[in-house]
Design an enzyme around this catalytic site. Structure first.
Site, short mmCIF file in Angstrom:
data_model
loop_
_atom_site.label_atom_id
_atom_site.label_comp_id
_atom_site.label_asym_id
_atom_site.label_seq_id
_atom_site.Cartn_x
_atom_site.Cartn_y
_atom_site.Cartn_z
N ASN A 112 -40.98 4.06 5.64
CA ASN A 112 -39.50 3.77 5.24
C ASN A 112 -39.36 2.57 4.36
OD1 ASN A 112 -36.46 3.85 5.77
ND2 ASN A 112 -37.03 2.13 6.54
N TYR B 73 -38.98 -0.10 -9.80
CA TYR B 73 -38.81 0.79 -8.78
C TYR B 73 -38.83 2.06 -8.92
CZ TYR B 73 -35.93 2.59 -4.88
OH TYR B 73 -35.48 3.30 -3.89
N LYS C 93 -41.46 4.64 -6.76
CA LYS C 93 -40.95 5.86 -6.08
C LYS C 93 -41.85 7.00 -6.61
CE LYS C 93 -38.70 3.88 -3.03
NZ LYS C 93 -39.10 3.87 -1.48
#
Length: 254
Positions: free
Chosen positions: A80, A151, A155
């Protein structure tokens, strides 16, 4: 009942997922970046074990893995921990982009070092569709820094990691989950998605006691499978990412 390790679980979605599991009788191991950040999760879930380590540093990643292994084998791991809005190219102690180190290398290295569980869940984002799989300048040493693009790329890489692990380790259920844009400290108060639902899918997969969780190599949003960019399913892209991370972290996946 399952034993589940949740990275980045001192606040936000990580802590919510850990609470979801704890409330249903599962055994949880929390993670905080520092001793100072451990007070909130300890107070929230006093029965849970807790490990401490900075996932922006390779030695911190290794220390976290050692602590988790010292507690015994876990049935599932939820990856996470992440950083989002990094306004400048912050360089870690290892000379890496902070965004890449926390969002990509840390889940890779923990996957390689923590005793292999039955289930792996990697937190990603629907924004990955705006990125490509190229690792040529993954550390942003040549390009002008763009925090959002960095970012997005991170991902896409972590979803590729999830799918690659599913292919490499068919006995392990390895999936990626988008929590949506939720109102956490990272997402901001104006985020429109449901916070509780944002934490539920990853906890549900990690618990693994619903027959519907018996899936691998999937990308899910609110328990429903969704499409991924084509490079995520490309074995060559997966292996390139594994090789790159193995070189950086000094640890092959196995």
């Amino acid at each position: 009942m399952a034993r589940v390790f949740v990275t980045g679980s001192s606040t936000g979605l990580g802590l919510l997922a850990a609470r979801w599991l704890d409330e249903r009788g599962h055994e949880v191991t929390l993670h905080a970046r520092s001793a100072e950040r451990a007070a909130e999760p300890r107070a929230a879930l006093p029965r849970a074990a807790l490990v401490v380590g900075d996932l922006s540093r390779i030695d911190g990643m290794r220390r976290v893995a050692e602590q988790v292994n010292g507690l015994g084998r876990h049935d599932a791991v939820i990856h996470n921990a992440a950083v989002y809005r990094v306004p400048r190219r912050d360089e870690t102690a290892d000379g890496l982009s902070l965004t890449f180190a926390v969002n990509v290398l840390a889940p890779y290295l923990l996957t390689a070092l923590v005793e292999r569980p039955d289930r792996l869940v990697y937190l990603t984002s629907g924004l990955q569709n705006g990125a490509g799989p190229d690792l040529d300048d993954a550390q942003w040493t040549r390009r002008r820094w763009d925090w959002l693009q960095a970012y997005l790329e991170s991902k896409l890489h972590v979803t590729t990691l999830a799918f690659g692990v599913a292919r490499r380790w068919p006995e392990v259920r390895s999936n990626a989950v988008s929590p949506g844009w939720v109102p956490t400290r990272m997402g901001g108060t104006g985020a429109p998605d449901d916070l509780a639902l944002g934490a539920e899918t990853q906890a549900w997969l990690a618990a693994g006691n619903d027959p519907a969780t018996d899936v691998t190599g999937r990308y899910l949003y609110h328990r429903q499978a969704a499409d991924v960019p084509a490079p995520v399913r490309d074995a060559r892209a997966q292996e390139a990412l594994f090789a790159y991370c193995a070189e950086l972290g000094g640890q092959p996946l196995g």
